[in-house]
Every structure is written in C-alpha cells, then in structure tokens.
Scaffold this active site. Structure first.
Site, PDB file in Angstrom:
ATOM      1  N   ILE A   8       0.819  -1.207   0.000  1.00 47.41           N
ATOM      2  CA  ILE A   8       0.000   0.000   0.000  1.00 47.41           C
ATOM      3  C   ILE A   8       0.856   1.261   0.000  1.00 47.41           C
ATOM      4  O   ILE A   8       0.511   2.239  -0.669  1.00 47.41           O
ATOM      5  CB  ILE A   8      -1.018   0.014   1.176  1.00 47.41           C
ATOM      6  CG1 ILE A   8      -1.956   1.224   1.085  1.00 47.41           C
ATOM      7  CG2 ILE A   8      -0.325  -0.012   2.515  1.00 47.41           C
ATOM      8  CD1 ILE A   8      -2.797   1.303  -0.136  1.00 47.41           C
ATOM      9  N   ASP A   9       1.977   1.257   0.716  1.00 46.76           N
ATOM     10  CA  ASP A   9       2.789   2.476   0.792  1.00 46.76           C
ATOM     11  C   ASP A   9       3.311   2.899  -0.573  1.00 46.76           C
ATOM     12  O   ASP A   9       3.163   4.056  -0.971  1.00 46.76           O
ATOM     13  CB  ASP A   9       3.946   2.292   1.771  1.00 46.76           C
ATOM     14  CG  ASP A   9       3.495   2.186   3.216  1.00 46.76           C
ATOM     15  OD1 ASP A   9       2.366   2.614   3.518  1.00 46.76           O
ATOM     16  OD2 ASP A   9       4.260   1.667   4.039  1.00 46.76           O
ATOM     17  N   ASN A  10       3.913   1.962  -1.311  1.00 48.86           N
ATOM     18  CA  ASN A  10       4.441   2.352  -2.623  1.00 48.86           C
ATOM     19  C   ASN A  10       3.310   2.630  -3.612  1.00 48.86           C
ATOM     20  O   ASN A  10       3.436   3.490  -4.479  1.00 48.86           O
ATOM     21  CB  ASN A  10       5.421   1.312  -3.172  1.00 48.86           C
ATOM     22  CG  ASN A  10       4.801  -0.041  -3.377  1.00 48.86           C
ATOM     23  OD1 ASN A  10       4.114  -0.547  -2.506  1.00 48.86           O
ATOM     24  ND2 ASN A  10       5.058  -0.644  -4.519  1.00 48.86           N
TER      25      ASN A  10
END
Length: 175
Positions: A8-10
């Site tokens: 999710i972060d990238n």
C-alpha cells in the site's frame, strides 16, 4: 522494519489520491482510485513513538495461531467494516464513515495493535468533535487519523493534540 510489506505504501506514493487497496494472498493485490463528492479534512496524530511493523504483525500472527476463532471473527468484522466504509465514502456519508472508523479502532484494540498513546489521541479527537478516529499503520505507536469534516473541527482537534504533547498534521484526502 516492515517485514513483508502489503504494497500500500508504494502504491499510495505512486498513484496518490484516495485509494481502495486489497491485498489478495496468493493473487495480485488490487487497487482502485476512489472518487468522492468533495475532499475530506483529516488530522493525522503522531504519538512520537517509532514502531516495528514486523514485530506488530508477528504478534498478531502468534495470537491468531493461539486463538484462531477469535481472530477469524475479528478479521471478518474488519472486512465488513471496510466494505461498508467504502460505500459510505462513495455516498459521502461522513457520519457513517466516522462511526465505522470508531468501530475499526475497537477491533484493532482487540487484536492488541493499539497503544495507550494511540487510544489517547483517538479520545482527544472524539472529544473535540471528530466524526471518527482510529489508529493507522502497523500499530503499537506511530499515527492515528481523525475525520474532521469542518475547518473549525480540524483546527480544534489538531490544537488539542498538540496541547497534549503530540504532533498533528492537518490535510485533506480525496482531491
């Protein structure tokens, strides 16, 4: 520090905006960019505690192995809440989104990934008019998010957090 990240972060860094992200074990993750009627104001509250996501996830995994029925039921409730929250966001039902955030935070407390400072920030946000609030990220510290629909509420929540010794970041989502 993150162990095996969800992605999710990238994904959020690459695409931005308001995202619906689903990690599908064994299959590729899915992501949709959500559109809502107008942006939402939020406050991100920082506990000032740096946490180890890998350790938090390992703790949940161990407790789930010891109590599979309890954890399976909690995870099933969390999936239902997330789907209801997506529908509420799409309908721009801010009160419902807030209620669902509060319910989700309670589930995260039950799986023991919250922290007293996160709970304090959630309580501060609610006491100062947030529609809802919950921890975010890996847990055991780090950040929480408060839904603050009006500028005055956003300012009041952020000021109360900072007065209590925490850091606050005001921003909007869904733009």
């Amino acid at each position: 520090y993150a162990g095996t990240p969800s992605g999710i972060d990238n994904t959020a860094s690459t695409f931005g905006g308001l995202l619906w992200f689903v990690k599908n074990p064994g299959d590729p993750s899915t992501m949709d960019q959500m559109k809502i009627k107008r942006p939402l104001r939020i406050v991100m509250g920082n506990t000032l505690l740096t946490t180890n996501t890998e350790a938090a996830v390992a703790g949940v995994r161990n407790r789930k192995a010891e109590q599979p029925e309890k954890y399976d039921a909690i995870f099933a409730k969390a999936r239902k809440l997330a789907n209801r929250a997506k529908a509420a966001l799409e309908a721009y039902d801010i009160d419902e989104v807030g209620r669902l955030m509060d319910e989700n935070h309670a589930l995260l407390q039950q799986i023991e990934v919250s922290h007293p400072k996160l709970d304090d920030l959630v309580a501060i946000a609610r006491a100062n008019g947030a529609a809802g609030a919950k921890m975010t990220g890996g847990g055991l510290g780090g950040y929480m998010v408060a839904l603050t629909p009006e500028p005055a509420v956003q300012d009041r929540v952020a000021a109360a957090m900072e007065k209590s010794g925490f850091k606050a970041l005001k921003t909007t989502i869904g733009v």
